[in-house]
Design an enzyme around this catalytic site. Structure first.
Site, mmCIF file in Angstrom:
data_model
loop_
_atom_site.group_PDB
_atom_site.id
_atom_site.type_symbol
_atom_site.label_atom_id
_atom_site.label_comp_id
_atom_site.label_asym_id
_atom_site.label_seq_id
_atom_site.Cartn_x
_atom_site.Cartn_y
_atom_site.Cartn_z
ATOM 1 N N LYS A 195 -21.455 25.894 16.548
ATOM 2 C CA LYS A 195 -21.811 25.002 15.455
ATOM 3 C C LYS A 195 -22.511 25.753 14.331
ATOM 4 C CE LYS A 195 -26.504 24.490 15.931
ATOM 5 N NZ LYS A 195 -26.737 25.695 16.723
ATOM 6 N N THR A 252 -27.453 20.608 12.113
ATOM 7 C CA THR A 252 -27.440 21.947 11.527
ATOM 8 C C THR A 252 -26.682 21.992 10.210
ATOM 9 O OG1 THR A 252 -27.390 22.745 13.814
ATOM 10 C CG2 THR A 252 -27.118 24.377 12.097
#
Length: 342
Positions: A195, A252
């Protein structure tokens, strides 16, 4: 329980405070003696400004702090995990659980010809500390800045040893920090590492001035790539749909706490990659994960066009707008022909 947290960055400090709050005897270890001394003198970590370090929290730069600990938390940047695990291995109490809270994929020191040359962090730790010590990964959408301030957070404790996963769950869980147990270590770790690549790309899009439409498309198709490789490596698609996949990706890609996103913004604004990475002042894990992901994908025959595009920008100096145009004009496809949820 007596617990040592190895790594006094923002994340290690936030977790040490959480464990202390839960009634454990906690020592926070710093790699450099000078860092430990500053923490002792100021009783505050500059990476968690405004969060006091209680007198009950022990501070040291001596690896001997792991002796007699029932659990040892490795909270160094990913590049320091191997050396730290190697240093503490001979000092560990028999049966002590080792908990990885770092996110990344590590390059092997001497890969065999039939390997891609990369391993997950828990695989590296296990080789260093031996089979006598259960290893778990603690991961999820969890900015240190927010955990340190007591903001409600949910994460996952994953281990091939169910008892170890549940022990870590018990050690960390309280009214502000919810922990789910899992046996899918591969899925949890790959989701956490990959990610960061997509978050870096999200930052590039922000730096280029693109909007919400672009980021939504990037995150959705990026998640598909993460799931493809995760499943090919032995992880479960349900894990990618959970906290360490979807959850970690959301936090994120959208937060300015994220070093990966902030680095991407600088690159999108035209700053050279090496300068942008240095400018952030901390480890930009997505930069390293892009190379690892491409190598693993090639070894498994997995198509990851966004990740490959990121690699071309980060390591081959390709123009960001040109790469995005190439992605947008790829051969037409049906959405579900490459879906990971089918």
């Amino acid at each position: 329980m007596k617990i040592a947290v190895m790594g006094s960055g923002g994340w290690g400090t936030a977790l040490a405070l959480l464990l202390l709050e839960n009634g454990h005897e906690v020592t926070l270890w710093s790699y450099r003696e000078a860092e430990s001394r500053v923490l002792a003198e100021t009783r505050e970590n500059p990476m968690l400004k405004g969060v006091p370090l209680p007198a009950e929290l022990s501070l040291t730069s001596e690896t001997a702090c792991v002796r007699d600990c029932g659990a040892v938390v490795l909270a160094t940047p990913s590049f320091g995990v191997r050396s730290t695990a190697r240093a503490v291995a001979p000092l560990l109490k028999p049966g002590a659980v080792v908990v990885s809270v770092s996110k990344g994929i590590l390059k092997e020191e001497a890969p065999s010809p039939d390997q891609a040359g990369y391993s997950t962090i828990t695989e590296v730790i296990r080789r260093e500390v031996g089979e006598a010590h259960p290893v778990a990964a603690l991961s999820g959408p969890s900015h240190a800045e927010e955990v340190g301030r007591g903001i409600p957070t949910a994460v996952v404790s994953a281990s091939a040893d169910q008892a170890a996963a549940e022990l870590v769950q018990d050690l960390f869980m309280n009214g502000r920090f919810r922990v789910y147990a899992s046996g899918d270590v591969v899925g949890v770790e790959l989701g956490a590492a990959l990610k960061n690549v997509i978050a870096l790309c999200a930052g590039v899009c922000d730096g280029l001035g693109y909007g919400d439409n672009t980021k939504a498309a990037l995150m959705t198709r990026g998640l598909t790539e993460i799931a493809r490789l995760g499943v090919a490596m032995g992880g479960r698609k349900e894990t990618i749909a959970g906290l360490t996949g979807v959850g970690d990706l959301i936090v994120t890609c959208t937060s300015m706490h994220s070093r990966n996103r902030r680095c991407g913004i600088l690159i999108g604004q035209g700053m050279p990659v090496e300068q942008a990475v240095a400018e952030i002042g901390g480890v930009v894990e997505g930069y390293y994960a892009a190379a690892a992901a491409c190598a693993l994908a090639a070894g498994k025959g997995v198509d990851m066009p966004i990740t490959e595009a990121a690699y071309q920008v980060l390591y081959r100096g390709k123009d960001t707008r040109a790469v995005i145009m190439e992605l947008m004009t790829r051969a037409r496809k049906h959405e579900l022909e490459e879906s990971w949820v089918c």
